[in-house]
Design a protein around this motif. Structure first.
Motif, mmCIF file in Angstrom:
data_model
loop_
_atom_site.group_PDB
_atom_site.id
_atom_site.type_symbol
_atom_site.label_atom_id
_atom_site.label_comp_id
_atom_site.label_asym_id
_atom_site.label_seq_id
_atom_site.Cartn_x
_atom_site.Cartn_y
_atom_site.Cartn_z
ATOM 1 N N ILE A 133 12.621 9.654 -17.427
ATOM 2 C CA ILE A 133 12.061 8.467 -16.772
ATOM 3 C C ILE A 133 10.912 7.931 -17.610
ATOM 4 O O ILE A 133 10.212 8.679 -18.287
ATOM 5 C CB ILE A 133 11.586 8.722 -15.328
ATOM 6 N N THR A 134 10.779 6.632 -17.576
ATOM 7 C CA THR A 134 9.658 5.963 -18.217
ATOM 8 C C THR A 134 8.815 5.384 -17.103
ATOM 9 O O THR A 134 9.284 4.571 -16.316
ATOM 10 C CB THR A 134 10.143 4.842 -19.160
ATOM 11 N N LEU A 135 7.589 5.834 -17.036
ATOM 12 C CA LEU A 135 6.675 5.408 -15.974
ATOM 13 C C LEU A 135 5.648 4.468 -16.562
ATOM 14 O O LEU A 135 4.948 4.818 -17.503
ATOM 15 C CB LEU A 135 5.988 6.638 -15.376
ATOM 16 N N ARG A 136 5.603 3.267 -16.011
ATOM 17 C CA ARG A 136 4.598 2.290 -16.420
ATOM 18 C C ARG A 136 3.650 2.087 -15.252
ATOM 19 O O ARG A 136 3.960 1.368 -14.314
ATOM 20 C CB ARG A 136 5.256 0.979 -16.815
ATOM 21 N N PRO A 137 2.492 2.752 -15.295
ATOM 22 C CA PRO A 137 1.541 2.614 -14.182
ATOM 23 C C PRO A 137 1.130 1.165 -13.957
ATOM 24 O O PRO A 137 1.022 0.394 -14.912
ATOM 25 C CB PRO A 137 0.344 3.456 -14.625
ATOM 26 N N THR A 138 0.919 0.828 -12.706
ATOM 27 C CA THR A 138 0.467 -0.513 -12.345
ATOM 28 C C THR A 138 -0.875 -0.787 -13.017
ATOM 29 O O THR A 138 -1.808 0.008 -12.895
ATOM 30 C CB THR A 138 0.328 -0.635 -10.813
ATOM 31 N N ASP B 265 -4.081 7.211 -6.557
ATOM 32 C CA ASP B 265 -2.922 8.093 -6.509
ATOM 33 C C ASP B 265 -1.759 7.423 -5.786
ATOM 34 O O ASP B 265 -0.606 7.662 -6.105
ATOM 35 C CB ASP B 265 -3.260 9.401 -5.793
ATOM 36 N N ARG B 266 -2.065 6.587 -4.805
ATOM 37 C CA ARG B 266 -1.010 5.902 -4.040
ATOM 38 C C ARG B 266 -0.169 5.021 -4.960
ATOM 39 O O ARG B 266 1.049 5.048 -4.922
ATOM 40 C CB ARG B 266 -1.613 5.058 -2.930
ATOM 41 N N TYR B 267 -0.826 4.245 -5.817
ATOM 42 C CA TYR B 267 -0.076 3.389 -6.739
ATOM 43 C C TYR B 267 0.714 4.215 -7.735
ATOM 44 O O TYR B 267 1.835 3.877 -8.082
ATOM 45 C CB TYR B 267 -1.013 2.414 -7.476
ATOM 46 N N PHE B 268 0.114 5.310 -8.213
ATOM 47 C CA PHE B 268 0.816 6.161 -9.165
ATOM 48 C C PHE B 268 2.058 6.773 -8.525
ATOM 49 O O PHE B 268 3.123 6.827 -9.142
ATOM 50 C CB PHE B 268 -0.117 7.246 -9.698
ATOM 51 N N HIS C 21 3.808 5.469 -6.074
ATOM 52 C CA HIS C 21 4.781 4.373 -5.951
ATOM 53 C C HIS C 21 5.435 4.061 -7.299
ATOM 54 O O HIS C 21 6.634 3.810 -7.364
ATOM 55 C CB HIS C 21 4.111 3.125 -5.379
ATOM 56 N N ASP C 22 4.632 4.101 -8.376
ATOM 57 C CA ASP C 22 5.185 3.846 -9.713
ATOM 58 C C ASP C 22 6.206 4.918 -10.089
ATOM 59 O O ASP C 22 7.242 4.622 -10.672
ATOM 60 C CB ASP C 22 4.070 3.797 -10.757
ATOM 61 N N ARG C 23 5.934 6.174 -9.734
ATOM 62 C CA ARG C 23 6.891 7.254 -10.016
ATOM 63 C C ARG C 23 8.172 7.058 -9.234
ATOM 64 O O ARG C 23 9.271 7.220 -9.770
ATOM 65 C CB ARG C 23 6.295 8.620 -9.686
ATOM 66 N N LEU C 24 8.050 6.717 -7.961
ATOM 67 C CA LEU C 24 9.248 6.490 -7.155
ATOM 68 C C LEU C 24 10.050 5.307 -7.699
ATOM 69 O O LEU C 24 11.280 5.372 -7.772
ATOM 70 C CB LEU C 24 8.870 6.256 -5.691
ATOM 71 N N ALA C 25 9.374 4.251 -8.089
ATOM 72 C CA ALA C 25 10.068 3.085 -8.649
ATOM 73 C C ALA C 25 10.804 3.461 -9.929
ATOM 74 O O ALA C 25 11.935 3.019 -10.155
ATOM 75 C CB ALA C 25 9.070 1.952 -8.914
ATOM 76 N N ALA C 26 10.191 4.301 -10.767
ATOM 77 C CA ALA C 26 10.845 4.734 -11.999
ATOM 78 C C ALA C 26 12.110 5.540 -11.714
ATOM 79 O O ALA C 26 13.041 5.555 -12.503
ATOM 80 C CB ALA C 26 9.884 5.558 -12.848
ATOM 81 N N LEU C 27 12.126 6.188 -10.561
ATOM 82 C CA LEU C 27 13.299 6.967 -10.159
ATOM 83 C C LEU C 27 14.308 6.135 -9.381
ATOM 84 O O LEU C 27 15.332 6.640 -8.935
ATOM 85 C CB LEU C 27 12.863 8.170 -9.321
ATOM 86 N N LYS D 34 13.774 4.648 -6.465
ATOM 87 C CA LYS D 34 13.620 4.851 -5.015
ATOM 88 C C LYS D 34 12.849 3.678 -4.415
ATOM 89 O O LYS D 34 12.014 3.066 -5.066
ATOM 90 C CB LYS D 34 12.870 6.158 -4.729
ATOM 91 N N PRO D 35 13.096 3.366 -3.140
ATOM 92 C CA PRO D 35 12.413 2.227 -2.490
ATOM 93 C C PRO D 35 10.968 2.568 -2.133
ATOM 94 O O PRO D 35 10.670 2.945 -1.007
ATOM 95 C CB PRO D 35 13.266 1.979 -1.243
ATOM 96 N N ALA D 36 10.070 2.440 -3.087
ATOM 97 C CA ALA D 36 8.677 2.831 -2.893
ATOM 98 C C ALA D 36 7.991 2.058 -1.770
ATOM 99 O O ALA D 36 7.096 2.582 -1.113
ATOM 100 C CB ALA D 36 7.901 2.657 -4.199
ATOM 101 N N HIS D 37 8.415 0.828 -1.526
ATOM 102 C CA HIS D 37 7.760 0.014 -0.501
ATOM 103 C C HIS D 37 7.962 0.593 0.906
ATOM 104 O O HIS D 37 7.238 0.238 1.824
ATOM 105 C CB HIS D 37 8.264 -1.424 -0.558
ATOM 106 N N ARG D 38 8.906 1.497 1.077
ATOM 107 C CA ARG D 38 9.160 2.081 2.396
ATOM 108 C C ARG D 38 8.468 3.430 2.579
ATOM 109 O O ARG D 38 8.523 4.013 3.646
ATOM 110 C CB ARG D 38 10.662 2.247 2.601
ATOM 111 N N VAL D 39 7.802 3.929 1.544
ATOM 112 C CA VAL D 39 7.160 5.244 1.598
ATOM 113 C C VAL D 39 5.785 5.126 2.235
ATOM 114 O O VAL D 39 4.980 4.299 1.833
ATOM 115 C CB VAL D 39 7.042 5.845 0.180
ATOM 116 N N ARG D 40 5.544 5.962 3.236
ATOM 117 C CA ARG D 40 4.234 5.977 3.885
ATOM 118 C C ARG D 40 3.469 7.242 3.570
ATOM 119 O O ARG D 40 2.255 7.263 3.620
ATOM 120 C CB ARG D 40 4.390 5.828 5.386
ATOM 121 N N HIS D 41 4.164 8.337 3.269
ATOM 122 C CA HIS D 41 3.513 9.612 2.985
ATOM 123 C C HIS D 41 4.162 10.252 1.765
ATOM 124 O O HIS D 41 5.381 10.259 1.645
ATOM 125 C CB HIS D 41 3.648 10.576 4.171
ATOM 126 N N VAL D 42 3.335 10.791 0.881
ATOM 127 C CA VAL D 42 3.828 11.547 -0.265
ATOM 128 C C VAL D 42 3.187 12.922 -0.188
ATOM 129 O O VAL D 42 1.974 13.039 -0.059
ATOM 130 C CB VAL D 42 3.458 10.865 -1.600
#
Length: 76
Positions: free
Chosen positions: A32-37, A43-46, A48-54, A56-64
């Motif tokens: 995976i290539t992760l491009r941080p926002t 940590d929340r944005y990071f 979400h960036d990891r989930l997006a790289a995979l 996954k629908p990061a916008h629906r995640v409330r807890h990691v």
């Protein structure tokens, strides 16, 4: 045994390295290539960036939750 993980840091944001990293992005192959926002340090944005790289629908995640959870601070 955990597989080896390679982390490439590109503090100069070199365009050649960025293109090569983006071309190597292949989650099915374990790459995976992760491009941080830009402009964020949260940590929340990071997460979400990891989930997006995979893909996954990061916008629906409330807890990691990170594992192992015994290393997380107690938030009671």
């Amino acid at each position: 045994m955990s597989p080896d993980v390679t982390v490439l840091l590109d503090p100069g944001d070199d365009a050649v390295i960025t293109r090569a990293a983006l071309a190597a992005h292949d989650p099915a192959a374990g790459h995976i290539t992760l491009r941080p926002t830009s402009g964020t340090t949260s940590d929340r944005y990071f997460a979400h960036d990891r989930l997006a790289a995979l893909g996954k629908p990061a916008h629906r995640v409330r807890h990691v939750v990170a594992s192992p959870s015994d290393k997380l601070p107690d938030r009671r």
